[in-house]
Design an enzyme around this catalytic site. Structure first.
Site, mmCIF file in Angstrom:
data_model
loop_
_atom_site.group_PDB
_atom_site.id
_atom_site.type_symbol
_atom_site.label_atom_id
_atom_site.label_comp_id
_atom_site.label_asym_id
_atom_site.label_seq_id
_atom_site.Cartn_x
_atom_site.Cartn_y
_atom_site.Cartn_z
ATOM 1 N N ASP A 261 32.304 10.163 68.560
ATOM 2 C CA ASP A 261 32.666 11.567 68.411
ATOM 3 C C ASP A 261 32.575 12.030 66.962
ATOM 4 O O ASP A 261 31.990 13.067 66.652
ATOM 5 C CB ASP A 261 34.087 11.750 68.940
ATOM 6 C CG ASP A 261 34.404 13.194 69.265
ATOM 7 O OD1 ASP A 261 33.482 13.934 69.609
ATOM 8 O OD2 ASP A 261 35.581 13.578 69.177
ATOM 9 N N ASP B 118 37.849 15.433 76.173
ATOM 10 C CA ASP B 118 39.126 15.354 75.477
ATOM 11 C C ASP B 118 40.284 15.196 76.446
ATOM 12 O O ASP B 118 41.403 14.885 76.034
ATOM 13 C CB ASP B 118 39.354 16.622 74.647
ATOM 14 C CG ASP B 118 38.308 16.777 73.549
ATOM 15 O OD1 ASP B 118 37.841 15.761 73.039
ATOM 16 O OD2 ASP B 118 37.962 17.929 73.237
#
Length: 396
Positions: free
Chosen positions: A247, A293
């Site tokens: 990420d 997320d």
């Protein structure tokens, strides 16, 4: 969120709707952090607070209820075992176990997928690619939403109406060579769920309305948390750690994720308008949160709930600790994003919180070794183990 940007992935060798949707979410979770970054915010402080608060609330729903359903799903898996493996009503309702090997490969496969989409958008027309993606997620969204509302339909379905059983069966060859290709059983309740989900699907395809997008997004997230099972805490640490690096690298290190995010149109995020108070349901200035997320930390939190259940102490210490840690990490992401006015990779804050807090609690309670020894057997491994047991018995 508007700027909470994420590209988490859960690739797999299977082709289940849950995994397919999360895999595509992999490369585009950051989607909209970028869009928000390049857009001037004109909403009021109240509107912004409402949007962020609503996103946090929506993120918590699939994690909480998906974790609870994962416990029931795990118990159903055990109950469905036969002498030589699993015999489920439908294999799509059974959990898929992620091993440490799978977890180690996820960031690599996710990176390849992300870069592949980047090249696709560079070479081919964005309009046609997004048309294909819309149809793809239209089908997946209907299946995911139908599975999500199925338990509610079981309670709400009138007992006076007949609940007929149906079976969709495709086979190849005949006689002894006959082999099942598709064997799906369903009933009237399932058909009602499918029809209701199809209405939402048509609404999304025609209008691309943010509420329809959120219904699909919540369904994808809940299905992911419910059906994707980590086999142990070590695997969860490997998965979250790898996607933490993935990420941060793709958000801060290159423009690949930015390019894909700007081009990718699919219900792989939750959105909420910051100008809702001014423009009502027609608002268009969205804050956004990628499904990665939610799902990536969510499956780890669900694992800790199943660990709590395995302790048989009638407490949910590790579940509530990790749940509160998720709230803290997401709140910290919003704070940093709002302070620096820049898109943030949410796993940068969520991973340390979701792993660190439960580990600290286990250390204080003297249960750290027990936590890391907790193991959920892989469905694929169990038939082989049982076959070996039968062979041993015959030999004796």
């Amino acid at each position: 969120m508007a700027d909470v940007d994420q590209g988490s992935a859960l690739p797999s060798e299977t082709t289940s709707p849950v995994l397919d949707s999360i895999m595509n979410d992999t490369v585009a979770n950051a989607t909209d952090s970028i869009n928000a970054t390049v857009t001037k915010f004109v909403s009021t402080p109240e509107g912004t607070a409402l949007a962020y608060g609503s996103l946090v609330f929506m993120a918590l729903l699939p994690i909480f209820f998906g974790a609870l359903r994962s416990v029931s799903c795990s118990k159903s898996k055990v109950a469905a075992e036969s002498d030589y493996g699993f015999q489920s009503r439908n294999s799509s309702d059974m959990p898929e176990t992620i091993t440490s090997r799978d977890a180690a490969r996820f960031p690599i496969i996710a990176s390849c997928t992300l870069f592949g989409l980047y090249l696709f958008f560079k070479v081919f027309s964005q309009e046609y690619i997004n048309l294909l993606l819309s149809m793809y997620f239209f089908v997946l969204g209907i299946l995911a939403l139908s599975h999500t509302i199925s338990p509610f339909m079981n309670r709400a379905f009138p007992t006076t109406l007949p609940n007929k059983q149906y079976q969709l069966l495709f086979t190849q060859d005949t006689g002894e060579n006959k082999e099942e290709i598709v064997n799906y059983e369903f009933d009237t309740k399932d058909l009602v769920c499918l029809c209701m989900s199809s209405v939402v699907g048509v609404w999304y395809i025609v209008k691309k309305h943010w509420i329809a997008n959120n219904l699909f997004g919540l369904a994808f997230a809940l299905n992911g948390v419910e059906l994707l099972h980590l086999n142990n805490v070590s695997t969860g640490c490997i998965l979250l750690g790898g996607l933490f690096v993935y990420d941060v690298f793709w958000v801060f290190g290159t423009n690949v994720m930015v390019t894909v995010a700007k081009s990718f149109e699919a219900p792989i995020k939750l959105v909420f308008p910051q100008d809702l108070l001014e423009r009502g349901l027609g608002a268009s200035n969205f804050a956004m949160l990628g499904l990665g997320d939610i799902v990536i930390p969510g499956i780890f939190i669900a694992l800790l709930l199943r660990f709590d259940v395995s302790l048989k102490k009638n407490t949910r210490t590790y579940f509530y600790t990790s749940f509160l840690a998720y709230i803290f990490g997401l709140g910290l992401t919003i704070f940093v994003m709002h302070t620096f006015k820049h898109a943030q990779p949410a796993l940068l804050y969520l991973v340390p919180a979701c792993i660190g807090f439960p580990v600290l609690v286990a250390l204080l309670k003297g249960e750290l070794t027990e936590m890391f020894r907790y193991e959920e057997a892989s469905p694929e491994a169990e038939p082989n183990q049982k076959e070996e047991t039968e062979v041993e018995k015959k030999e004796k």
